[in-house]
Motif scaffolding. Structure first.
Motif, PDB file in Angstrom:
ATOM      1  N   UNK A 207      33.784  44.744  17.067  1.00 51.54           N
ATOM      2  CA  UNK A 207      35.551  43.421  17.259  1.00 51.54           C
ATOM      3  C   UNK A 207      35.673  42.577  17.128  1.00 51.54           C
ATOM      4  N   UNK A 208      34.759  41.813  18.181  1.00 53.56           N
ATOM      5  CA  UNK A 208      34.681  39.908  18.219  1.00 53.56           C
ATOM      6  C   UNK A 208      33.448  39.836  17.535  1.00 53.56           C
ATOM      7  N   UNK A 209      33.204  38.672  16.739  1.00 53.41           N
ATOM      8  CA  UNK A 209      32.241  38.589  16.054  1.00 53.41           C
ATOM      9  C   UNK A 209      31.655  37.331  16.465  1.00 53.41           C
ATOM     10  N   UNK A 210      30.715  36.739  16.967  1.00 55.44           N
ATOM     11  CA  UNK A 210      30.130  35.002  16.793  1.00 55.44           C
ATOM     12  C   UNK A 210      30.522  34.116  16.277  1.00 55.44           C
ATOM     13  N   UNK A 211      31.179  32.820  16.565  1.00 62.04           N
ATOM     14  CA  UNK A 211      31.897  32.417  16.046  1.00 62.04           C
ATOM     15  C   UNK A 211      30.809  31.088  15.252  1.00 62.04           C
ATOM     16  N   UNK A 212      30.851  31.359  14.423  1.00 66.92           N
ATOM     17  CA  UNK A 212      29.372  29.987  13.167  1.00 66.92           C
ATOM     18  C   UNK A 212      29.882  29.142  13.742  1.00 66.92           C
ATOM     19  N   UNK A 213      29.673  28.042  13.335  1.00 69.62           N
ATOM     20  CA  UNK A 213      29.475  26.433  13.619  1.00 69.62           C
ATOM     21  C   UNK A 213      29.533  25.753  13.021  1.00 69.62           C
ATOM     22  N   UNK A 214      30.740  24.652  12.608  1.00 71.13           N
ATOM     23  CA  UNK A 214      30.047  24.424  11.149  1.00 71.13           C
ATOM     24  C   UNK A 214      29.230  23.464  10.825  1.00 71.13           C
ATOM     25  N   UNK A 215      28.317  22.962  12.196  1.00 75.36           N
ATOM     26  CA  UNK A 215      27.407  21.588  12.160  1.00 75.36           C
ATOM     27  C   UNK A 215      26.133  22.289  12.639  1.00 75.36           C
ATOM     28  N   UNK A 216      26.193  23.676  12.201  1.00 79.67           N
ATOM     29  CA  UNK A 216      25.206  24.705  13.316  1.00 79.67           C
ATOM     30  C   UNK A 216      24.974  25.494  11.453  1.00 79.67           C
ATOM     31  N   UNK A 217      26.000  25.273  10.434  1.00 79.08           N
ATOM     32  CA  UNK A 217      25.889  26.692   9.769  1.00 79.08           C
ATOM     33  C   UNK A 217      24.849  26.928   8.745  1.00 79.08           C
ATOM     34  N   UNK A 218      23.359  25.507   8.328  1.00 78.83           N
ATOM     35  CA  UNK A 218      22.593  26.055   7.926  1.00 78.83           C
ATOM     36  C   UNK A 218      20.952  25.352   8.584  1.00 78.83           C
ATOM     37  N   UNK A 219      21.716  25.443  10.235  1.00 77.96           N
ATOM     38  CA  UNK A 219      20.009  25.348  11.040  1.00 77.96           C
ATOM     39  C   UNK A 219      19.550  26.472  11.060  1.00 77.96           C
ATOM     40  N   UNK A 220      18.701  26.945  12.198  1.00 77.98           N
ATOM     41  CA  UNK A 220      18.051  28.117  12.878  1.00 77.98           C
ATOM     42  C   UNK A 220      19.220  28.453  14.290  1.00 77.98           C
TER      43      UNK A 220
END
Ligand SMILES: Nc1nc2c(ncn2[C@@H]2O[C@@H]3COP(=O)(O)O[C@H]4[C@@H](O)[C@H](n5cnc6c(=O)[nH]c(N)nc65)O[C@@H]4COP(=O)(O)O[C@H]3[C@H]2O)c(=O)[nH]1
Length: 817
Positions: A207-220
Motif C-alpha cells: 500500500x505504501x511505496x518507498x519514495x524515490x529520491x530525485x537526486x538518488x534516482x541513478x545511484x545505489x
C-alpha cells in the motif's frame, strides 16, 4: 516492532566521519612525520654547512691570533662568532691549551630543548685545529664553540608546528565537510528510508511505496529503493496469495469443524499423556464443557465422573499411539454430565495430529438402541398388561427349573390357572375393568408365592405358576403344591372392589408335579392345562392334579395329531354339506360345508374332537386351505351344472388361527382366481372370538375379501360377546343363531327372549339371520314368527356328502318348476 531511529553517535554520518577523522589523522601524522623528518634532515645539513662555513671563516683569523698571540684579534673572532645566535660559547686556545679569548652567553629559555635533545642529541661542541699556513707544526691551537641545537633548529620547529596545526585544521575541516556531505547524501535519505520502511504496514506492504529520491534516482540508493518497492510488490502479492490460501484453509477448517460438531457421534483426540487435544461439540456437551474448555485437560480429570475405568482408556490410548492398533470397544458404560446413563460404542485409531501421533476416539451413542433392545427383550419375555413373564419366558425358565430339579433330586410343580367365566366380566363391564381384574389377579398370584417361584401369564385369563423346590419326596411336594393351590384359589376368590361394586372371580387350577417320566416343558404345560380343563368340565372353582387318565387323553391327542398329519396326504378328509333353507319358502338357499375325517381304523371322527387338535398343532392352516379349495371346486361344478342358482351361498368355517394369518386374504383371493365362480357364492363363517381380539385387523381382512365378492357370517352368535357396538362396525352380512339357543327354544323362555332379541337386532342392522340346529317344526315355527330368514338343522337335513347334496339340489330345483 518498529526500529528506533539511530542516535547521532550511532548514525552512519558520524561513523563515517569518525573513520575519516581517524584515517585523516593517521595519514596526516604519517605524512607530516615524513615531511618533518625530511625537513629536519635538510635543516641539520644546512646547520652543518653553516658551521663549516663559520669554522672556515673563523679559522684563519683565529689561527693568526694564536700565532701572533693577539688577544684582541682572538676576542674579535670569538665575539664575531657569538653573533650567531645558535652559538653559545666560543673559546680560542693556544697550542698549550691556554685560553686566548673566550666568550659565552647565557642560554635563552627555550621550550624545545627537550625535543632537541631527543631528535638532535642536545647541544653540541665543535672544536677545530688552528693551523698557520707555512708552519711545519700540525696545529698551533684550536677554536672551540658550542652550538645550541634548539636555537639552530628553531625555524625548523616553527615550520613543523605550523605544518602540524594546519594539518589538523585541514583534517578537521575535511571531516566536518565529509560529515555534512555524508549526512545529506547518505544518512538523511537513509533515515527517511528507514522511517518509510518503519511506516510500512506489514499486513499490507504494497500500500505504501518507498519514495524515490530525485537526486538518488541513478545511484545505489535509488536502486535499493526501487528494488525494495519491487520486493514490497512481490511480498504484497505473495501475502495476498497466502491470505487467500489462509482464508480458504480457515473456511475449510470451519466447515470441517461445523461438520464434526454437527455429527451425532462423540469425537475426541488424546495425546500419549492422556490430554485432550480436540473434542467435538457432542463430546463436550455430553461431558458438560465447551470444546475449548476441554483442550489440554487430562482424561482423568474429564472422565472421572463419567467412566469407571479411566486406566483402561489410557492403556488403550497407549496401544493405539505406540503400536498403531485400531481398537473397538463394543459397549462402554458412560455417565453424562446430567447424570444420565449412556452406552457408547467406541472406535479408537491412531491419527497424525500436527507433529505427533494421537489417539482419535469416535464414539456412537447406542443407548437408545440398547434400551430398545432391552425393552424388546423385556417385551418379548413379558406380558404388556400385567408385566408378568409371558409364555416364552415361562418355557425358558421352566426348562431350567426342570433340569435343576432333576440334578438336585427334588420336586416342583406347575399350576395352570384359568379364571372362571372371566368373559362375563369383560362382556358386562367392559375390557378396561377386565384388564384391572387381570392386573389384580396377577398381583395376588405374586403375593401368594415365594420370590424364587414364577408367575406367568399365558394369554387372556390363563396364568401359570411354577413352584420351584417343593420337596425331595414327591408326595410331600404334591401336598405342598395342593396347599399353595388352595391358597391361590382362596386369594383369587376374594372380592374385587370396583367403583363400590364387589366383583368376584373364581379360578380353576390344574397341577402337575415335576420332574416326571416326561419332562418336556411343553408336555408339562399341556398336562397342567388338561388337569385345569378337567376342573372346568367338573364345574369350575377347584383344583385338579394331572393323573393317568388325563395322561391317556393327552397321549390320545398326540396320536391323533400324528394321524391328522397323514390324513391330508391320504385324502381322508371330505366335505359334507348341510342345506340352508328359507324359513318361509322351505327352499334351499345355500349350504354350510362341514369337514369330515374318515379315519382308516376308527372310521368317522367328530370335528369337535379333531378340529381343536388341528388348531393346536397348526395343521388347521393347511386343512383350512384345503377346505377353501374343495368348496370352490364344488361350487364351480354345481354352477356349471346349473344346480347353483343366483343368490345361493356356500358357507365354510374359518378357524381363528386361519383367519388371523397375515396371508389369509391373499391366499383366498389367489384360490378364487383359479376357479370360475359366479359372484357372491362364497360365504365364510367366523366366530365372535376371532374378531374381538383384533377388531381393526379383522375389519381389514373382511373388507378385502368382501370387495372380492366373499360374504361373512358371524357363527355361534349369542354365545360370546354379542355387543351391538362392534357388530355395527363389522362388515358381516349374516348372523348365525347358535343351536344351543334353538335347542330349548320351545321350553326355555330365556332362550326364546334371547333368540328374539338377536333376530330383532339383526334385522335392525339389516343382517341375514340363520338359525342352526333346527330339529322340530315347532322350533321352525317360532323362528319364523320372530322373522328369522333361514335355518339349518336335522329337521330339513343333516350334513350330507357331495352326491347326496346334489340330489337335494336337484329336488330343490324341481320345486321351482
Ligand atoms: N344337534 C344338532 N346338531 C346339528 C344340527 N344341524 C347341524 N348340526 C351340527 O352343528 C354343527 C354346526 O357347525 P358349527 O356350529 O359351525 O360347528 C362346527 C364347526 O365349528 C367345526 N367345523 C366343522 N367343519 C369345519 C371346517 O371345515 N373348518 C373349521 N374350522 N371348523 C369346522 O366343527 C363344529 C362341529 O361340526 P359338526 O360336528 O359337523 O357339527 C355341525 C353340524 O353337524 C341339528 O339339528 N342338531
Amino acid at each position: 516492532m518498529r526500529e528506533k531511529a539511530p542516535s547521532f553517535f550511532e548514525g552512519i554520518s558520524f561513523q563515517l566521519a569518525k573513520i575519516g577523522i581517524i584515517l585523516a589523522f593517521v595519514l596526516s601524522f604519517v605524512m607530516s612525520s615524513v615531511q618533518v623528518y625530511i625537513d629536519f634532515k635538510a635543516q641539520s645539513q644546512e646547520l652543518e654547512q653553516l658551521i663549516d662555513r663559520v669554522v672556515e671563516v673563523a679559522t684563519p683569523p683565529a689561527a693568526r691570533a694564536v700565532h701572533t698571540l693577539d688577544d684582541d684579534l682572538a676576542s674579535e673572532v670569538v665575539n664575531g662568532l657569538l653573533t650567531y645566535n645558535f652559538i653559545n660559547e666560543v673559546a680560542i686556545l693556544d697550542e698549550r691549551g691556554n685560553v686566548l679569548a673566550d666568550v659565552s652567553r647565557a642560554q635563552p629559555a627555550n621550550s624545545t630543548h627537550w625535543l632537541s635533545r631527543i631528535v638532535a642529541g642536545g647541544d653540541f661542541t665543535y672544536s677545530s685545529k688552528l693551523k698557520v699556513p707555512g708552519y711545519v707544526q700540525d696545529a698551533s691551537g684550536q677554536i672551540v664553540f658550542t652550538v645550541d641545537k634548539s636555537q639552530a633548529l628553531s625555524s625548523f620547529y616553527q615550520r613543523s608546528e605550523i605544518n602540524l596545526v594546519m594539518g589538523v585544521l585541514r583534517n578537521l575541516l575535511l571531516v566536518i565537510l565529509l560529515f555534512v556531505a555524508f549526512y545529506f547524501k547518505l544518512t538523511k535519505p537513509l533515515v527517511r528510508l528507514s522511517y518509510e520502511i518503519n511506516e510500512i504496514d506489514p499486513d499490507q506492504p504494497g500500500v505504501r511505496r518507498l519514495t524515490q529520491l530525485k537526486s538518488h534516482r541513478r545511484d545505489e540508493l535509488g536502486t535499493v529503493i526501487s528494488s525494495s518497492n519491487q520486493l514490497l510488490d512481490v511480498v504484497e502479492l505473495s501475502l495476498a496469495k497466502r491470505r487467500a490460501v489462509e482464508l480458504a484453509l480457515r473456511k475449510s477448517e470451519e466447515h470441517l469443524r461445523q461438520i464434526v460438531d454437527s455429527l451425532p457421534v462423540l469425537i475426541g483426540a488424546r495425546n500419549i499423556e492422556g490430554y485432550y487435544l480436540f473434542a467435538n461439540k457432542a463430546l463436550a456437551d455430553t461431558l458438560g464443557f465447551t470444546p475449548e474448555q476441554m483442550h489440554n485437560v487430562h482424561v482423568r480429570q474429564l472422565l472421572k465422573n463419567s467412566v469407571l475405568d479411566v486406566e483402561s482408556i489410557l492403556t488403550n490410548d497407549l496401544r493405539v499411539i505406540k503400536e498403531g492398533e485400531e481398537i473397538d470397544v463394543i459397549e462402554e458404560s458412560f455417565i453424562g454430565a446430567d447424570g444420565t446413563q449412556l452406552y457408547l460404542q467406541t472406535h479408537m485409531m491412531p491419527l497424525d495430529y500436527y507433529d505427533e501421533v494421537v489417539s482419535l476416539v469416535v464414539s456412537v451413542d447406542v443407548t437408545e438402541r440398547k434400551n430398545a433392545q432391552a425393552k424388546m427383550e423385556y417385551m418379548a419375555h413379558h406380558d404388556a398388561l400385567t408385566s408378568l413373564p409371558n409364555r416364552l419366558h415361562l418355557v425358558e425358565r421352566l426348562e431350567h427349573e426342570v433340569k435343576r430339579a432333576e440334578r438336585h433330586g427334588y420336586f416342583g410343580a406347575v399350576l395352570f390357572i384359568d379364571l372362571d367365566k372371566f368373559k362375563n366380566i369383560n362382556d358386562s363391564l367392559g375390557h378396561p375393568v377386565g384388564d384391572r381384574v387381570l392386573q389384580e389377579v396377577s398381583r395376588r398370584l405374586q403375593g401368594a408365592v415365594r420370590d424364587e417361584d414364577l408367575v406367568a401369564r399365558l394369554s387372556g385369563d390363563e396364568f401359570v405358576v411354577v413352584l420351584t423346590v417343593l420337596d425331595q419326596d414327591v408326595e410331600v411336594a404334591a401336598l405342598k403344591a395342593g396347599e399353595i393351590s388352595e391358597k391361590i384359589r382362596a386369594l383369587i376368590s376374594l372380592p374385587f372392589i370396583h367403583e363400590d361394586m364387589e366383583l368376584r372371580v373364581t379360578c380353576s387350577v390344574g397341577v402337575v408335579v415335576y420332574p416326571d417320566k416326561n419332562n418336556v416343558v411343553h408336555e408339562l404345560l399341556r398336562y397342567a392345562d388338561t388337569a385345569m380343563y378337567q376342573v372346568k368340565e367338573k364345574g369350575r372353582d377347584a383344583i385338579e392334579f394331572f393323573n393317568e387318565e388325563m395322561a391317556d387323553k393327552v397321549s390320545r391327542q398326540l396320536v391323533m395329531e400324528g394321524d391328522l398329519h397323514r390324513a391330508l396326504e391320504d385324502e381322508q378328509f371330505s366335505l359334507f354339506y348341510q342345506p340352508k333353507v328359507d324359513v318361509n319358502s322351505g327352499k334351499i338357499v345355500g349350504a354350510e360345508a362341514l369337514l369330515r375325517w374318515h379315519h382308516p381304523e376308527k372310521g368317522n371322527v367328530s370335528p369337535l374332537e379333531f378340529i381343536p387338535v388341528l388348531e393346536t398343532s397348526g395343521l388347521i392352516l393347511q386343512v383350512g386351505q384345503w377346505v377353501v379349495e374343495e368348496a370352490c371346486r364344488a361350487l364351480e361344478n354345481w354352477s356349471e351344472r346349473g344346480l347353483w342358482s343366483a343368490g345361493m351361498q356356500l358357507s365354510i368355517n374359518i378357524s381363528p388361527r386361519q383367519f388371523r394369518r397375515e396371508r389369509f386374504a391373499a391366499d383366498v383371493i389367489r384360490t378364487l382366481d383359479r376357479y370360475r365362480l359366479p359372484k357372491g357364492v362364497l360365504d365364510m363363517e367366523i366366530t365372535e372370538g376371532v374378531v374381538i381380539q383384533q377388531v381393526d385387523e379383522a375389519i381389514d381382512t373382511i373388507t378385502t375379501l368382501t370387495e372380492r365378492g366373499v360374504s361373512f357370517s358371524l357363527d355361534d352368535f349369542g354365545t360370546g360377546y354379542s355387543s351391538i357396538s362392534y357388530l355395527k362396525r363389522l362388515p358381516v352380512a349374516t348372523l348365525k343363531i347358535d343351536k344351543s339357543f334353538v335347542r330349548d327354544i320351545i321350553v326355555d323362555r330365556n332362550d326364546r327372549v334371547l333368540v328374539e332379541t338377536i333376530v330383532t337386532m339383526g334385522r335392525l342392522l339389516d343382517l341375514e339371520l340363520v338359525a342352526e340346529g333346527v330339529e322340530q317344526a315347532e322350533q321352525l315355527e317360532i323362528l319364523r314368527s320372530y322373522g328369522c330368514h333361514s335355518y339349518q338343522g336335522f329337521y330339513f337335513s343333516p350334513a350330507v356328502e357331495g352326491d347326496k347334496f346334489i340330489e337335494l339340489l336337484l329336488s330343490n330345483r324341481a320345486k321351482d318348476r
